[in-house]
Design an enzyme around this catalytic site. Structure first.
Site, PDB file in Angstrom:
ATOM      1  N   LEU A 196     -29.880  18.217  41.427  1.00 13.04           N
ATOM      2  CA  LEU A 196     -29.700  17.858  42.837  1.00 13.04           C
ATOM      3  C   LEU A 196     -29.577  16.362  43.024  1.00 13.04           C
ATOM      4  O   LEU A 196     -28.973  15.877  43.965  1.00 13.04           O
ATOM      5  CB  LEU A 196     -30.900  18.339  43.665  1.00 13.04           C
ATOM      6  CG  LEU A 196     -31.054  19.848  43.816  1.00 13.04           C
ATOM      7  CD1 LEU A 196     -32.386  20.168  44.446  1.00 13.04           C
ATOM      8  CD2 LEU A 196     -29.921  20.409  44.639  1.00 13.04           C
ATOM      9  N   GLY A 197     -30.186  15.651  42.141  1.00 13.38           N
ATOM     10  CA  GLY A 197     -30.123  14.209  42.283  1.00 13.38           C
ATOM     11  C   GLY A 197     -31.158  13.553  41.400  1.00 13.38           C
ATOM     12  O   GLY A 197     -31.921  14.206  40.698  1.00 13.38           O
ATOM     13  N   GLY A 234     -36.634   8.823  42.739  1.00 15.32           N
ATOM     14  CA  GLY A 234     -37.541   7.924  42.048  1.00 15.32           C
ATOM     15  C   GLY A 234     -38.355   8.812  41.138  1.00 15.32           C
ATOM     16  O   GLY A 234     -38.535   9.993  41.412  1.00 15.32           O
ATOM     17  N   PHE A 235     -38.814   8.331  40.052  1.00 12.37           N
ATOM     18  CA  PHE A 235     -39.720   9.043  39.153  1.00 12.37           C
ATOM     19  C   PHE A 235     -39.064  10.168  38.360  1.00 12.37           C
ATOM     20  O   PHE A 235     -39.741  10.865  37.632  1.00 12.37           O
ATOM     21  CB  PHE A 235     -40.918   9.644  39.905  1.00 12.37           C
ATOM     22  CG  PHE A 235     -41.582   8.677  40.825  1.00 12.37           C
ATOM     23  CD1 PHE A 235     -42.376   7.657  40.319  1.00 12.37           C
ATOM     24  CD2 PHE A 235     -41.414   8.769  42.187  1.00 12.37           C
ATOM     25  CE1 PHE A 235     -42.999   6.768  41.170  1.00 12.37           C
ATOM     26  CE2 PHE A 235     -42.030   7.877  43.030  1.00 12.37           C
ATOM     27  CZ  PHE A 235     -42.818   6.874  42.530  1.00 12.37           C
ATOM     28  N   GLY A 236     -37.758  10.383  38.508  1.00 11.85           N
ATOM     29  CA  GLY A 236     -37.130  11.380  37.654  1.00 11.85           C
ATOM     30  C   GLY A 236     -36.121  12.256  38.368  1.00 11.85           C
ATOM     31  O   GLY A 236     -36.028  12.245  39.581  1.00 11.85           O
ATOM     32  N   VAL A 287     -34.118  15.685  39.775  1.00 10.81           N
ATOM     33  CA  VAL A 287     -34.538  16.888  40.499  1.00 10.81           C
ATOM     34  C   VAL A 287     -33.509  17.982  40.280  1.00 10.81           C
ATOM     35  O   VAL A 287     -32.304  17.740  40.368  1.00 10.81           O
ATOM     36  CB  VAL A 287     -34.633  16.589  42.011  1.00 10.81           C
ATOM     37  CG1 VAL A 287     -35.194  17.799  42.746  1.00 10.81           C
ATOM     38  CG2 VAL A 287     -35.492  15.377  42.267  1.00 10.81           C
ATOM     39  N   LYS A 329     -38.917  18.762  40.135  1.00 10.73           N
ATOM     40  CA  LYS A 329     -38.807  17.345  39.791  1.00 10.73           C
ATOM     41  C   LYS A 329     -39.390  17.154  38.397  1.00 10.73           C
ATOM     42  O   LYS A 329     -40.539  17.490  38.143  1.00 10.73           O
ATOM     43  CB  LYS A 329     -39.565  16.496  40.812  1.00 10.73           C
ATOM     44  CG  LYS A 329     -39.557  15.024  40.447  1.00 10.73           C
ATOM     45  CD  LYS A 329     -40.126  14.160  41.534  1.00 10.73           C
ATOM     46  CE  LYS A 329     -39.148  13.819  42.574  1.00 10.73           C
ATOM     47  NZ  LYS A 329     -38.416  12.606  42.510  1.00 10.73           N
ATOM     48  N   ASP A 345     -41.964   4.305  48.749  1.00 14.29           N
ATOM     49  CA  ASP A 345     -40.539   4.453  48.439  1.00 14.29           C
ATOM     50  C   ASP A 345     -39.860   5.297  49.513  1.00 14.29           C
ATOM     51  O   ASP A 345     -39.117   6.220  49.216  1.00 14.29           O
ATOM     52  CB  ASP A 345     -40.354   5.061  47.049  1.00 14.29           C
ATOM     53  CG  ASP A 345     -38.929   4.873  46.534  1.00 14.29           C
ATOM     54  OD1 ASP A 345     -38.200   4.041  47.120  1.00 14.29           O
ATOM     55  OD2 ASP A 345     -38.543   5.545  45.572  1.00 14.29           O
TER      56      ASP A 345
END
Ligand SMILES: *[C@@H]1O[C@H](CO)[C@@H](O)[C@H](O)[C@H]1NC(C)=O
Ligand SMILES: *[C@@H]1O[C@H](CO)[C@@H](O)[C@H](O)[C@H]1NC(C)=O
Ligand SMILES: *[C@@H]1O[C@H](CO)[C@@H](O)[C@H](O)[C@H]1NC(C)=O
Ligand SMILES: *[C@@H]1O[C@H](CO)[C@@H](O)[C@H](O)[C@H]1NC(C)=O
Ligand SMILES: *[C@@H]1O[C@H](CO)[C@@H](O)[C@H](O)[C@H]1NC(C)=O
Ligand SMILES: *[C@@H]1O[C@H](CO)[C@@H](O)[C@H](O)[C@H]1NC(C)=O
Ligand SMILES: *[C@@H]1O[C@H](CO)[C@@H](O)[C@H](O)[C@H]1NC(C)=O
Ligand SMILES: *[C@@H]1O[C@H](CO)[C@@H](O)[C@H](O)[C@H]1NC(C)=O
Ligand SMILES: *[C@@H]1O[C@H](CO)[C@@H](O)[C@H](O)[C@H]1NC(C)=O
Ligand SMILES: *[C@@H]1O[C@H](CO)[C@@H](O)[C@H](O)[C@H]1NC(C)=O
Ligand SMILES: *[C@@H]1O[C@H](CO)[C@@H](O)[C@H](O)[C@H]1NC(C)=O
Ligand SMILES: *[C@@H]1O[C@H](CO)[C@@H](O)[C@H](O)[C@H]1NC(C)=O
Length: 834
Positions: free
Chosen positions: A524-525, A528-530, A532, A546, A643
């Site tokens: 999906l995209g 931040g942090f990884g 999804v 995620k 964020d």
């Protein structure tokens, strides 16, 4: 209601243009003697320090003349604070003021008829009228300066302005009642419909009334402030005090520094506000408003209803109460109020404590400052019509007794600065209290034994289950099946650590299956942090997974603790966490799937942006604000998102915004509420200056990001990468320039130009600019933002926004620091050695 609260550029009548025709021909003098007359068009009386002036004035285009007092030094003499003949204007310039024996000021018109006069109960030989530097016009004996012996003073009969040192309230000895009444209109000082005064029925309170019906109530004085004025706090500008004794019941305040000018004004909408004069802007700026929001409307929610502005709808019933007319209640007609779920029975009642509230109307109440709270309870219990009690004075730990007789109305709930009250309920509703002690002991002990048995059973059952699970092979289809293999590392900390993970644990195989083995078409995209991924469980439920980047150095226990915390955060404007998954080094979070993806895919896209009309955008702004408020304040954790950005706002089927990625900053280190962090996470364009530059973060850095987001939602343009032909400012800078040039509406996205409400848009831009101010202290809290969005009160002027400098070219700027980022929108993290 609505039209009344329409924002007004300038609420103060006194700021509007006036046309004076007053010539000060002789030397300024502050005193009027018995044989001298003050003619309209002649001289004026000026206080010794030149602060105030007394004379004739007119307003607007009318030729009506009034005798009044105004500030001389500031605002070009346009701020009138007192008017004598507000009901009887003089139609021409032939009015004269004179002081006649035995000490009466008389204002006469051209034909020598009295249009206004002061009065006095005593007479003196040699009266004089003097105007003081604090704005008071007094009539006194020439040789007696004792304020107690004044024959008359204008401070006893104010118009709409409450100046420092004025005593607002009632003098019980002389019977003088000092109250404010609004001007009819900015150009007409005659009394308008609104009056504010101290009401002495029951425990004294300040009321604002519209003709005779109350529209606002301050609540009783509780030793520190009025119960319903949480914003009345010690401050550097003025001190305040409430006096209640046999001589007087008054509220007054004094300046702490004479160089500051402040006063309260009851405006033509019936709103009582405090203004301070700001030399730099040459304007009266709003300092505080007594009525903050809709919950301050008198008795909005009916008897035993409680108004809480962060709820929607704001009205609710107190706990243990239910709507009297549920049908009306559902139709948003709350006036019927609430009733006890269990009707009370005078002989066996008890009291339930409610905290954080504005005390109900004390118009039918009794009080005694020397009774203790326990005695108070006993007294109240004895009288069947006593509905509630509390401490009459909450300073120094609480003392005195205040009791209510009759229904409790006009209650509201505060998140801070509320009070406790004990309300009478049927004993069965309170649970235990009020029942005989012997019965209580029996009930308590049986409950205890019962719980002990349950506990034993649970423990036995748990142990058995554990043995059984350990033998069980990992089942591919068990959605919440615990993956013991993955947890082997944590085996040492045994039962307490695994079993208290309240969040469902998905096994890796389930997740891999659901996401087609993390297929790229399911991605999906990259948040931040990884990354999804979208996934579909066997039962058809759609999820978003995620995959946390491996950077997180957290151990299993720490991670689990954080997750437990985050899982408890539940709010309709936060994405719901369904579970997690741990596999070897890898950690994954499973969220509810949002079919409409994220906000950025709408607002920054030419086609998609047409779907989001202004009402939807406004809903998104409001929802995001509430979600963020919940994170900052209402949740127990006080989470700073760090964020917040358009791609982290997800939209559900009805386009309700849901904040995602909250709490992750905690997992990735740092859970302080305001601190200096070693690790900067964030996204360019959304980061507050103090955070981007110094790594200092606080709730106010989230407020900054929120402000950027609001401007992006309105303009449909990204802050970062914004281009304009005339200048090199970013979007925030552009918005600020437009605002300053009074062209803020030019900011709006073309795709909403048919659906927008100019008032809402302007207000949102204004709030956005308040949020992005350079200095964190200037930015409002999310609580204020939510209130500002929901009301129509005047807003403070925003100051210069953060990063308000024209850019050079940014390329290459980053080489000196170790920031790693690849695309515009990617969250980056920096580890700085300090
Ligand atoms: C006050 O008067 C001065 C000079 O007449 C004028 O320049 C200024 O704009 C006025 N200020 C206000 C607030 O009316
Ligand atoms: C003066 O006041 C009296 C009484 O109010 C009124 O009858 C009279 O017309 C007024 N005269 C002028 C010139 O306004
Ligand atoms: C009142 O003043 C006007 C000019 O403003 C004048 O023409 C008129 O004669 C005056 N009337 C009296 C009664 O003095
Ligand atoms: C008003 O009173 C003053 C002084 O008492 C007197 O000189 C003047 O003639 C009077 N004017 C009228 C119009 O009666
Ligand atoms: C004085 O005048 C005020 C209003 O003008 C009135 O309310 C008050 O009762 C009067 N007091 C006396 C003693 O006449
Ligand atoms: C005051 O009363 C008037 C007339 O009853 C009404 O139109 C107005 O809305 C009221 N104002 C407020 C603030 O309640
Ligand atoms: C308020 O401040 C004034 C001036 O500093 C002082 O005289 C007065 O006692 C203070 N009042 C209270 C209630 O603190
Ligand atoms: C009063 O305010 C002025 C200007 O704001 C400041 O210079 C002065 O020090 C203040 N005085 C006191 C006693 O705080
Ligand atoms: C209510 O009080 C009456 C007498 O005061 C008593 O007879 C009755 O049993 C009570 N009912 C309950 C439910 O406690
Ligand atoms: C007290 O206020 C309530 C609610 O507004 C009202 O119904 C009641 O009549 C008032 N009682 C008195 C004695 O003023
Ligand atoms: C207030 O309470 C004290 C002590 O409980 C009592 O002596 C006094 O009479 C009470 N005052 C009134 C006015 O009831
Ligand atoms: C209860 O309080 C009310 C209101 O003060 C009073 O009128 C009534 O007499 C009291 N009843 C008893 C039994 O004390």
């Amino acid at each position: 209601m609505k039209s009344l609260m329409k924002p007004q550029k300038i609420r103060l009548a006194i700021l509007l243009p006036v046309f004076f025709a007053v010539f000060t021909v002789s030397k300024a003098d502050d005193t009027l003697f018995q044989d001298v007359v003050l003619k309209d068009g002649g001289n004026t009386i000026v206080s010794s320090g030149g602060v105030f002036e007394l004379g004739f004035f007119s307003r607007g285009t009318s030729s009506n003349r009034y005798l009044g007092i105004w500030f001389k030094k500031i605002s070009n003499g346009t701020t009138v604070v007192w008017v004598a003949n507000r009901q009887n204007p003089i139609p021409d310039k032939n009015g004269t003021l004179k002081l006649i024996s035995p000490g009466i000021l008389v204002l006469v018109n051209g034909t020598n008829s009295t249009v206004w006069s002061s009065n006095t109960t005593t007479s003196v030989q040699n009266p004089v009228a003097q105007l003081f530097d604090y704005g008071n016009l007094v009539v006194r004996d020439a040789n007696d300066e004792d304020p107690n012996n004044y024959l008359w003073q204008s401070f006893d009969y104010p118009t709409d302005s409450f100046l420092p040192r004025m005593k607002f309230g009632k003098n019980l000895v002389t019977g003088v009642d000092t109250y404010l009444s609004s001007w009819a209109s900015p150009d007409d000082p005659s009394p308008g419909p609104y009056i504010t005064r101290i009401d002495l029925n029951g425990f004294p309170q300040i009321f604002i009334r519209n003709v005779s019906s109350p529209i606002y109530r301050s609540g009783p004085w509780n030793g520190l402030r009025f119960s319903g004025m949480p914003n009345l706090k010690p401050n550097p500008i003025y001190n305040y005090t409430f006096v209640m004794n046999r001589q007087e019941v008054i509220y007054t305040y004094e300046l702490l520094n004479d160089s500051v000018v402040t006063m309260m004004v009851l405006d033509q909408q019936g709103i009582l506000q405090r203004y301070t004069w700001i030399d730099r802007t040459q304007k009266w700026e709003l300092y505080l408003s007594v009525q903050i929001d809709n919950c301050d409307t008198y008795n909005l929610c009916g008897a035993y209803g409680s108004c809480n502005i962060v709820n929607s709808p704001a009205c609710g019933c107190l706990d243990k109460f239910e709507p009297k007319f549920p049908n009306n209640w559902n139709d948003a007609d709350w006036s019927g109020g609430c009733v006890r779920k269990t009707s009370m029975n005078c002989s066996s009642d008890a009291f339930q404590k409610y905290s954080g509230i504005k005390l109900p109307d004390t118009n039918v109440s009794r009080f005694n400052f020397s009774t203790s709270l326990d005695e108070c309870q006993a007294l109240c219990l004895k009288n069947c019509s006593c509905m509630a009690y509390t401490s009459a004075n909450i300073s120094n730990g609480g003392s005195g007794c205040l009791m209510w007789f009759g229904d409790l109305v006009d209650i509201r709930a505060y998140s801070e600065n509320g009070q406790d009250i004990y309300i009478r309920l049927a004993a069965s509703d309170v649970g235990g209290e009020g029942i005989g002690t012997a019965r209580l002991v029996i009930i308590l002990s049986s409950v205890f034994v019962f719980m002990a048995i349950i506990l034993c059973l649970c423990i036995i059952w748990k142990c058995r289950k554990m043995k059984w699970q350990r033998k069980r092979p990992i089942s591919r289809s068990s959605r919440y099946g615990q993956n013991w293999h993955d947890l082997e590392t944590a085996e040492k900390s045994e039962s307490h650590s695994k079993d208290d993970l309240e969040l469902p644990l998905f096994d890796f195989v389930t997740i891999a299956d659901a996401t087609g083995n993390f297929a790229s078409h399911n991605k999906l995209g990259e948040g931040g942090f990884g990354p999804v991924y979208m996934g579909k469980l066997e039962d058809g439920e759609e999820i978003a997974v995620k995959r946390l980047s491996k950077e997180s150095k957290q151990g299993f226990d720490e991670f689990k603790n954080e997750l437990n915390c985050i899982a408890k955060l539940q709010h309709r404007n936060l994405v719901k966490l369904l579970g997690c998954c741990m596999h070897e080094e890898e950690k994954m979070l499973v969220y509810e799937y949002m079919p409409n993806k994220s906000l950025d895919s709408f607002i920054f896209d030419k086609k998609q942006s047409k779907i989001l009309d202004w009402p939807l955008r406004y809903q998104i702004i409001n929802g995001t604000a509430r979600g963020l408020l919940y994170l900052h304040q209402d949740s127990r954790l006080r989470i700073i998102h760090r964020d917040l950005k358009a791609s982290n706002i997800l939209l559900d089927m009805e386009m309700n915004p849901k904040i995602s990625d909250f709490g992750l900053a905690r997992i990735f280190g740092g859970n302080e509420t305001a601190a200096n962090t070693m690790r900067v996470v964030g996204t360019y364009g959304y980061m507050a200056p103090e955070y981007a530059v110094d790594g200092l973060f606080s709730v106010k850095s989230d407020v900054f990001s929120f402000g950027v987001l609001v401007l992006e939602i309105i303009s449909g343009k990204r802050n970062r990468g914004f281009q304009h032909v005339d200048h090199r400012h970013n979007l925030v800078g552009h918005a600020w320039r437009l605002y300053k040039e009074d062209k803020a509406l030019e900011l709006i996205d073309e795709s909403i130009c048919t659906s927008y409400d100019p008032d809402e848009v302007l207000r949102s831009i204004h709030i956005g600019l308040l949020c992005v101010q350079q200095s964190p202290e200037d930015r409002p809290s999310m609580a204020s933002v939510v209130v500002m969005l929901g009301s129509n009160y005047a807003l403070p002027e925003p100051k210069v926004p953060g990063f308000y400098t024209e850019r050079k070219l940014m390329e290459g700027d980053t080489s000196s620091s170790k920031i790693s980022w690849s695309t515009n929108e990617l969250t980056f993290t920096v580890l700085e050695a300090r």
